[in-house]
Design an enzyme around this catalytic site. Sequence first.
Site, PDB file in Angstrom:
ATOM      1  CD  GLU A  79      -1.350  -0.424   3.637  1.00 53.18           C
ATOM      2  OE1 GLU A  79      -2.181   0.473   3.842  1.00 53.18           O
ATOM      3  OE2 GLU A  79      -1.289  -1.464   4.307  1.00 53.18           O
ATOM      4  CB  CYS A 111      -2.471  -4.373   6.700  1.00 55.39           C
ATOM      5  SG  CYS A 111      -2.026  -2.679   7.061  1.00 55.39           S
ATOM      6  CG  HIS A 233      -2.363  -6.422  10.634  1.00 52.08           C
ATOM      7  ND1 HIS A 233      -1.156  -6.018  10.130  1.00 52.08           N
ATOM      8  CD2 HIS A 233      -3.124  -5.285  10.766  1.00 52.08           C
ATOM      9  CE1 HIS A 233      -1.177  -4.707   9.936  1.00 52.08           C
ATOM     10  NE2 HIS A 233      -2.355  -4.246  10.320  1.00 52.08           N
TER      11      HIS A 233
HETATM   12  N1  CAA Z   1       1.143   3.585  30.806  1.00 58.04           N
HETATM   13  C1  CAA Z   1       0.552   2.495  30.240  1.00 58.04           C
HETATM   14  N2  CAA Z   1      -0.421   2.606  29.291  1.00 58.04           N
HETATM   15  C2  CAA Z   1      -0.773   3.844  28.909  1.00 58.04           C
HETATM   16  C3  CAA Z   1      -0.216   5.005  29.462  1.00 58.04           C
HETATM   17  C4  CAA Z   1       0.799   4.848  30.452  1.00 58.04           C
HETATM   18  N3  CAA Z   1       1.389   5.881  31.023  1.00 58.04           N
HETATM   19  N4  CAA Z   1      -0.789   6.074  28.877  1.00 58.04           N
HETATM   20  C5  CAA Z   1      -1.713   5.600  27.985  1.00 58.04           C
HETATM   21  N5  CAA Z   1      -1.696   4.265  28.008  1.00 58.04           N
HETATM   22  C6  CAA Z   1      -2.507   3.334  27.210  1.00 58.04           C
HETATM   23  C7  CAA Z   1      -3.960   3.785  27.081  1.00 58.04           C
HETATM   24  O1  CAA Z   1      -4.706   3.460  28.235  1.00 58.04           O
HETATM   25  C8  CAA Z   1      -4.386   3.004  25.858  1.00 58.04           C
HETATM   26  O2  CAA Z   1      -4.668   1.672  26.231  1.00 58.04           O
HETATM   27  P1  CAA Z   1      -6.057   0.988  25.797  1.00 58.04           P
HETATM   28  O3  CAA Z   1      -5.935   0.815  24.292  1.00 58.04           O
HETATM   29  O4  CAA Z   1      -6.085  -0.290  26.532  1.00 58.04           O
HETATM   30  O5  CAA Z   1      -7.151   1.940  26.147  1.00 58.04           O
HETATM   31  C9  CAA Z   1      -3.099   2.958  24.986  1.00 58.04           C
HETATM   32  O6  CAA Z   1      -2.032   3.332  25.882  1.00 58.04           O
HETATM   33  C10 CAA Z   1      -3.122   3.959  23.843  1.00 58.04           C
HETATM   34  O7  CAA Z   1      -3.530   5.179  24.358  1.00 58.04           O
HETATM   35  P2  CAA Z   1      -4.566   6.110  23.566  1.00 58.04           P
HETATM   36  O8  CAA Z   1      -5.700   5.296  23.061  1.00 58.04           O
HETATM   37  O9  CAA Z   1      -4.858   7.291  24.404  1.00 58.04           O
HETATM   38  O10 CAA Z   1      -3.622   6.510  22.351  1.00 58.04           O
HETATM   39  P3  CAA Z   1      -3.869   7.478  21.162  1.00 58.04           P
HETATM   40  O11 CAA Z   1      -5.090   8.291  21.314  1.00 58.04           O
HETATM   41  O12 CAA Z   1      -2.593   8.210  21.013  1.00 58.04           O
HETATM   42  O13 CAA Z   1      -4.101   6.522  19.888  1.00 58.04           O
HETATM   43  C11 CAA Z   1      -3.913   4.792  18.308  1.00 58.04           C
HETATM   44  C12 CAA Z   1      -3.622   5.205  19.766  1.00 58.04           C
HETATM   45  C13 CAA Z   1      -5.397   4.919  18.016  1.00 58.04           C
HETATM   46  C14 CAA Z   1      -3.493   3.327  18.131  1.00 58.04           C
HETATM   47  C15 CAA Z   1      -3.080   5.686  17.349  1.00 58.04           C
HETATM   48  O14 CAA Z   1      -1.711   5.465  17.574  1.00 58.04           O
HETATM   49  C16 CAA Z   1      -3.377   5.461  15.896  1.00 58.04           C
HETATM   50  O15 CAA Z   1      -4.297   6.063  15.322  1.00 58.04           O
HETATM   51  N6  CAA Z   1      -2.574   4.581  15.188  1.00 58.04           N
HETATM   52  C17 CAA Z   1      -2.755   4.291  13.794  1.00 58.04           C
HETATM   53  C18 CAA Z   1      -3.992   3.447  13.500  1.00 58.04           C
HETATM   54  C19 CAA Z   1      -3.845   2.005  13.866  1.00 58.04           C
HETATM   55  O16 CAA Z   1      -2.769   1.471  14.049  1.00 58.04           O
HETATM   56  N7  CAA Z   1      -4.977   1.312  13.942  1.00 58.04           N
HETATM   57  C20 CAA Z   1      -5.001  -0.112  14.195  1.00 58.04           C
HETATM   58  C21 CAA Z   1      -6.141  -0.795  13.509  1.00 58.04           C
HETATM   59  S1  CAA Z   1      -6.103  -0.427  11.754  1.00 58.04           S
HETATM   60  C22 CAA Z   1      -5.078  -1.604  11.072  1.00 58.04           C
HETATM   61  O17 CAA Z   1      -4.817  -2.595  11.664  1.00 58.04           O
HETATM   62  C23 CAA Z   1      -4.492  -1.370   9.722  1.00 58.04           C
HETATM   63  C24 CAA Z   1      -3.139  -0.752   9.868  1.00 58.04           C
HETATM   64  O18 CAA Z   1      -2.139  -1.436   9.910  1.00 58.04           O
HETATM   65  C25 CAA Z   1      -3.063   0.676   9.972  1.00 58.04           C
END
Ligand code: CAA
Length: 392
Positions: A79, A111, A233
């Site tokens: 991709e 993916c 994945h």
């Molecule tokens: N200690 C331990 N854990 C902590 C922490 C700390 N100090 N602070 C935060 N966390 C945890 C949160 O509690 C959260 O855990 P949960 O998921 O259990 O709730 C985790 O860390 C992530 O925190 P947030 O949800 O607040 O993080 P974020 O808002 O920054 O977003 C994300 C995380 C959505 C994955 C973002 O990084 C993102 O958009 N990534 C790209 C999209 C992606 O990877 N999607 C996956 C599915 S899509 C797919 O599979 C296709 C592909 O390859 C893209």
Amino acid sequence: MKIGIDKIGFYTPHLYVDMNKLADARKVEPEKFIIGIGQEKMSVPPITQDAVTMAANAALEILEESDREKIDYVIFATESGIDHSKAAAIYVHRLLGINPNARSIEVKEACYGATAAIHIAKGHIALNPESKVLVLGSDISRYGLNTSGEVTQGAGAVAILMSANPRIIAIEDPSAYHTEDVMDFWRPLYSNVAFVQGKYSVELYISFFQNVWEQYKKKTGLELKDFESFCFHLPYTRLGLKALKTVIDEGAEEEQERLLANFELSRSYNKVVGNIYTGSLYLSLLSLLELNTDIKAGARIGLFSYGSGAVGEFFSGIVEPDYRDFLYVERHGKLLSSRREVCISEYEEIFQETSLADISGKKFPIEKDPAVICLAGVKDHMREYVYKCNEI
Ligand code: CAA
């Protein structure tokens, strides 16, 4: 006739960022990246690596002369392709000296692409048992600097040789799949970074996993206890764990322990490479097979593939006798341990440099890249790939 994975090669660029340092720079608690996201390092692709060179470098380590002669199909899943028209497979076909009487195509569904390629290969080999098919999954994951997706970037490629009587894993026939038109993650043609609805993408990933797992159980009559391990994945490694935990209660305590312990091994490589999009599931499989020395012949591995947009599939493979003789454990360990760490400002410079839309007329410093196959520049809008010591 058994059909499946005969060899698996892997490549990732020689530069990486430490997630503790990225967290400091982005004023985030390091535990969020290391534990909450589950990533420790991410590979950074220099300007001399793209989807083609990474795939070619991954395939280089597995192909012997007899393979080159027998491959009659090269399927390149990506991709982050380099051309809207010409298939990336054709460059790799030439760079690796594969039999000219071959088909070479590119496939795309985020993916999920490499999984689609594996099933296309399986059908082709069922009709042509003497054939070998080279499946390539190669990507650069890019969300942009200072974005919430930044911590889930990475770069790398897997090269999978599919054949009859495979020596690593035979792919089983029943498979469960699901498609829905959703906008969780996408990259319009005019953008070199992905657009994402992060939380929504996470929800969909988990619901697709549950959907295809339920379908798979109905189709096959198999249960959690029939699996040695699940591989996922892994856009970030914590997500696979979250998905696994939604079904783990279906097993007895001993099975739960086994699946969780194997999950840890299956995410080890992904933790230090980052998201490599379509190759990610197969990097996880490689991590499991290379790091767990106790997996016995006949063990069943469950594989969950997810491509945003979205398509999900759950299928399985049976580990073949002597599979360890066909892995490259030491080489992959060295590839990962010999990378050079870059500081955040160097990573940001590389990110900007590799974001340029038009790189025509430019030459790149291939002497700084230890990879055998590199992108040397672009002349008259044509990419110039170099096989070190042997310009092609
Ligand atoms: N200690 C331990 N854990 C902590 C922490 C700390 N100090 N602070 C935060 N966390 C945890 C949160 O509690 C959260 O855990 P949960 O998921 O259990 O709730 C985790 O860390 C992530 O925190 P947030 O949800 O607040 O993080 P974020 O808002 O920054 O977003 C994300 C995380 C959505 C994955 C973002 O990084 C993102 O958009 N990534 C790209 C999209 C992606 O990877 N999607 C996956 C599915 S899509 C797919 O599979 C296709 C592909 O390859 C893209």
